[in-house]
Design an enzyme around this catalytic site. Structure first.
Site, PDB file in Angstrom:
ATOM      1  N   ASP A 129      11.185  12.678  15.614  1.00 27.08           N
ATOM      2  CA  ASP A 129      11.582  11.787  16.698  1.00 27.08           C
ATOM      3  C   ASP A 129      10.546  10.666  16.718  1.00 27.08           C
ATOM      4  OD1 ASP A 129      12.757  10.670  18.968  1.00 27.08           O
ATOM      5  OD2 ASP A 129      11.533  11.894  20.317  1.00 27.08           O
ATOM      6  N   GLU A 135      15.821  10.885  14.189  1.00 30.57           N
ATOM      7  CA  GLU A 135      16.673  10.333  15.241  1.00 30.57           C
ATOM      8  C   GLU A 135      16.776   8.825  15.056  1.00 30.57           C
ATOM      9  OE1 GLU A 135      16.893  12.105  19.237  1.00 30.57           O
ATOM     10  OE2 GLU A 135      16.090  10.192  19.900  1.00 30.57           O
ATOM     11  N   ASP A 193       8.686  14.994  23.009  1.00 28.16           N
ATOM     12  CA  ASP A 193       8.986  14.408  21.703  1.00 28.16           C
ATOM     13  C   ASP A 193       9.122  15.490  20.633  1.00 28.16           C
ATOM     14  OD1 ASP A 193       8.870  11.462  22.337  1.00 28.16           O
ATOM     15  OD2 ASP A 193       6.898  12.082  23.040  1.00 28.16           O
TER      16      ASP A 193
END
Length: 160
Positions: A7, A67, A139
């Site tokens: 991420d 992501e 995260d």
């Protein structure tokens, strides 16, 4: 198969490593790469790259999942996020990994079943899907969710 979920973020890049054996998912590790906002941009990007390289050497993933960037109202923030994401994509690709990219809505739908799920719902489902997991932060949880999504969706893309 070992999957490294990422991420990306300039301030904090979350990471999570899972093992996939058929339909069975197992947690290996998760954490966060943090950079100091007082550092120059190039130095912060280098720190992300170096720590990501260390993670790949330690866990030897077979694939990576990242992501996708969402566009927020601040163009400067979006640009910095894109630069961090570029470093993450380059680092994973440079290692010869297959890299899957997933929109946040697709990740939420894959993990929770609803594309508009909130962070608490995502974290709750991660704890169900990966029993005993200790999350290193939001995260890191998001990174594990991306890895889980790749395990679910990636299987459909392999062999194409």
């Amino acid at each position: 198969m070992i999957i490294l979920g990422l991420d990306p973020g300039l301030g904090t890049t979350g990471w999570g490593v899972i093992s996939v054996d058929g339909n069975r998912l197992s947690h290996i590790a998760n954490g966060q790469i943090k950079t100091d906002p007082k550092m120059q941009l190039a130095s912060r990007l280098l720190k992300i790259d170096l720590e990501l390289t260390d993670l790949m050497l330690e866990y030897k993933p077979d694939a990576a999942a990242v992501e996708e960037v969402f566009v927020n109202s601040n163009p400067q923030s979006t640009l910095k996020l894109g630069q961090a994401r570029g470093v993450v994509l380059l680092g994973a690709s440079r290692s010869g990994l297959e890299v899957g990219e997933y929109a946040a809505r697709a990740v939420k739908k894959s993990v929770v079943g609803v594309g508009k799920a909130d962070k608490d719902q995502v974290q709750a489902m991660i704890k169900i899907l990966l029993p005993g997991v200790k999350l290193a932060g939001e995260d890191a949880a998001d990174a594990l969710a991306v890895a889980i999504t790749h395990a679910h969706m990636g299987a459909h893309h392999r062999g194409r």
